[in-house]
Design a protein around this motif. Structure first.
Motif, PDB file in Angstrom:
ATOM      1  N   LYS A  48       0.846  -1.178   0.000  1.00  0.00           N
ATOM      2  CA  LYS A  48       0.000   0.000   0.000  1.00  0.00           C
ATOM      3  C   LYS A  48       0.888   1.237   0.000  1.00  0.00           C
ATOM      4  O   LYS A  48       1.758   1.402   0.849  1.00  0.00           O
ATOM      5  CB  LYS A  48      -0.900   0.000   1.239  1.00  0.00           C
ATOM      6  N   SER A  49       0.679   2.109  -0.969  1.00  0.00           N
ATOM      7  CA  SER A  49       1.494   3.314  -1.065  1.00  0.00           C
ATOM      8  C   SER A  49       0.754   4.511  -0.476  1.00  0.00           C
ATOM      9  O   SER A  49      -0.416   4.744  -0.779  1.00  0.00           O
ATOM     10  CB  SER A  49       1.841   3.612  -2.532  1.00  0.00           C
ATOM     11  N   TYR A  50       1.470   5.214   0.381  1.00  0.00           N
ATOM     12  CA  TYR A  50       0.913   6.432   0.985  1.00  0.00           C
ATOM     13  C   TYR A  50       1.705   7.664   0.563  1.00  0.00           C
ATOM     14  O   TYR A  50       1.661   8.689   1.218  1.00  0.00           O
ATOM     15  CB  TYR A  50       0.937   6.313   2.513  1.00  0.00           C
ATOM     16  N   THR A  51       2.429   7.524  -0.526  1.00  0.00           N
ATOM     17  CA  THR A  51       3.258   8.632  -0.982  1.00  0.00           C
ATOM     18  C   THR A  51       2.687   9.262  -2.240  1.00  0.00           C
ATOM     19  O   THR A  51       2.067   8.584  -3.061  1.00  0.00           O
ATOM     20  CB  THR A  51       4.704   8.169  -1.272  1.00  0.00           C
ATOM     21  N   SER A  52       2.882  10.552  -2.364  1.00  0.00           N
ATOM     22  CA  SER A  52       2.495  11.273  -3.576  1.00  0.00           C
ATOM     23  C   SER A  52       3.615  12.250  -3.919  1.00  0.00           C
ATOM     24  O   SER A  52       4.193  12.893  -3.032  1.00  0.00           O
ATOM     25  CB  SER A  52       1.175  12.020  -3.364  1.00  0.00           C
ATOM     26  N   LYS A  53       3.917  12.348  -5.203  1.00  0.00           N
ATOM     27  CA  LYS A  53       5.044  13.162  -5.628  1.00  0.00           C
ATOM     28  C   LYS A  53       4.717  14.648  -5.501  1.00  0.00           C
ATOM     29  O   LYS A  53       3.629  15.101  -5.855  1.00  0.00           O
ATOM     30  CB  LYS A  53       5.421  12.824  -7.072  1.00  0.00           C
ATOM     31  N   LEU A  54       5.688  15.397  -4.990  1.00  0.00           N
ATOM     32  CA  LEU A  54       5.514  16.840  -4.870  1.00  0.00           C
ATOM     33  C   LEU A  54       5.741  17.504  -6.221  1.00  0.00           C
ATOM     34  O   LEU A  54       6.661  17.119  -6.966  1.00  0.00           O
ATOM     35  CB  LEU A  54       6.510  17.406  -3.849  1.00  0.00           C
ATOM     36  N   GLU A  55       4.928  18.475  -6.543  1.00  0.00           N
ATOM     37  CA  GLU A  55       5.119  19.199  -7.805  1.00  0.00           C
ATOM     38  C   GLU A  55       6.428  19.978  -7.783  1.00  0.00           C
ATOM     39  O   GLU A  55       7.129  20.057  -8.790  1.00  0.00           O
ATOM     40  CB  GLU A  55       3.946  20.154  -8.045  1.00  0.00           C
ATOM     41  N   SER A  96      16.782  15.892  -1.407  1.00  0.00           N
ATOM     42  CA  SER A  96      15.663  16.829  -1.596  1.00  0.00           C
ATOM     43  C   SER A  96      14.370  16.159  -1.168  1.00  0.00           C
ATOM     44  O   SER A  96      14.213  14.936  -1.276  1.00  0.00           O
ATOM     45  CB  SER A  96      15.553  17.271  -3.054  1.00  0.00           C
ATOM     46  N   GLY A  97      13.427  16.959  -0.696  1.00  0.00           N
ATOM     47  CA  GLY A  97      12.099  16.442  -0.391  1.00  0.00           C
ATOM     48  C   GLY A  97      11.317  16.310  -1.680  1.00  0.00           C
ATOM     49  O   GLY A  97      10.985  17.308  -2.322  1.00  0.00           O
ATOM     50  N   THR A  98      11.054  15.097  -2.101  1.00  0.00           N
ATOM     51  CA  THR A  98      10.434  14.865  -3.412  1.00  0.00           C
ATOM     52  C   THR A  98       9.032  14.262  -3.324  1.00  0.00           C
ATOM     53  O   THR A  98       8.279  14.304  -4.301  1.00  0.00           O
ATOM     54  CB  THR A  98      11.317  13.946  -4.273  1.00  0.00           C
ATOM     55  N   TYR A  99       8.686  13.708  -2.170  1.00  0.00           N
ATOM     56  CA  TYR A  99       7.378  13.077  -2.013  1.00  0.00           C
ATOM     57  C   TYR A  99       6.776  13.472  -0.664  1.00  0.00           C
ATOM     58  O   TYR A  99       7.494  13.806   0.283  1.00  0.00           O
ATOM     59  CB  TYR A  99       7.481  11.546  -2.076  1.00  0.00           C
ATOM     60  N   GLN A 100       5.466  13.409  -0.617  1.00  0.00           N
ATOM     61  CA  GLN A 100       4.759  13.585   0.643  1.00  0.00           C
ATOM     62  C   GLN A 100       4.255  12.227   1.102  1.00  0.00           C
ATOM     63  O   GLN A 100       3.839  11.401   0.296  1.00  0.00           O
ATOM     64  CB  GLN A 100       3.592  14.549   0.475  1.00  0.00           C
ATOM     65  N   TYR A 101       4.293  11.987   2.400  1.00  0.00           N
ATOM     66  CA  TYR A 101       3.812  10.730   2.959  1.00  0.00           C
ATOM     67  C   TYR A 101       2.711  11.033   3.969  1.00  0.00           C
ATOM     68  O   TYR A 101       2.861  11.901   4.833  1.00  0.00           O
ATOM     69  CB  TYR A 101       4.953   9.975   3.646  1.00  0.00           C
TER      70      TYR A 101
END
Length: 226
Positions: A10-17, A80-85
């Motif tokens: 299960k993925s809880y990550t989404s890529k940051l723009e 770098s911060g690239t994804y949000q969890y």
């Protein structure tokens, strides 16, 4: 026909723009007498007036935590911060990645203080096993700015003799023994006016009939570099 089904996560990550670019926050020079600076202190014959350890931080951050994967975390790299969890309980956390670690497909989950967050802070953010996570045998800050102790010694009070105050610079770093590196004799007038020893100012305030001295210390070098 036998069907082989792989593991799904299960993925809880989404890529940051817009990636969060990290800025190196360099710690200041500090010494072990900072907390004693300009406070009234006292010492008897044989006592140490203070122990000096001066530290200077590196200009580079390093990652010293061990990775559970085949490839180790790069020691010196730009993250770098690239994804949000957000798993619905954790709140919004940031996943930091670097191209030097699995081409940015694995990252670490950190909170607002850049400390490791969740029970499994290493997460896969891309690929067929997106969402897979690992534990780390560590806690606290993920990025470290190492400090080097470049000056370690102590000043000991040798007593009052022949109208002189005796001070001894004692080795505290290079030897297990308390070797006396230098003996300094000063008059009462000089002591009460203030003396500078290895970039530390020692200001005498008073002495009593039992030989107990009161004094203040301040780091002269620290005042120059801060």
């Amino acid at each position: 026909m036998i069907m082989v089904q792989g593991c799904t996560y299960k993925s809880y990550t989404s890529k940051l723009e817009t990636p969060i670019e990290r800025e190196l926050v360099k710690n200041d020079y500090f010494s072990s007498i900072d907390s004693k600076s300009n406070k009234t202190l006292s010492a008897s014959t044989g006592d140490e007036l203070f122990v000096m350890n001066r530290f200077l931080p590196s200009s580079k951050e390093v990652v010293i935590i061990s990775s559970p994967t085949a490839n180790k975390f790069p020691r010196n790299s730009k993250w770098s911060g690239t994804y949000q969890y957000n798993d619905g309980r954790s709140g919004d956390l940031i996943v930091y990645t670097t191209p030097e670690y699995y081409n940015g497909t694995l990252g670490v989950i950190l909170d607002d203080n850049e400390e490791l967050a969740t029970t499994h802070p290493l997460v896969q953010v891309e690929g067929v096993k997106t969402g897979r996570r690992w534990k780390l045998n560590a806690s606290g800050k993920f990025f470290t700015i190492p400090s080097k102790n470049f000056d370690s010694w102590a000043l000991r009070y040798g007593g009052h003799y022949d109208n002189k105050y005796i001070f001894e610079i004692v080795n505290k770093h290079e030897s297990k023994n308390t070797d006396v590196l230098q003996t300094i004799n000063v008059s009462e007038k000089t002591f009460l006016k203030g003396i500078i020893i290895r970039n530390v100012r020692v200001l005498g305030l008073s002495t009593d009939e039992y030989g107990v001295i009161e004094y203040q210390v301040s780091d002269v070098l620290g005042q120059r570099v801060k």
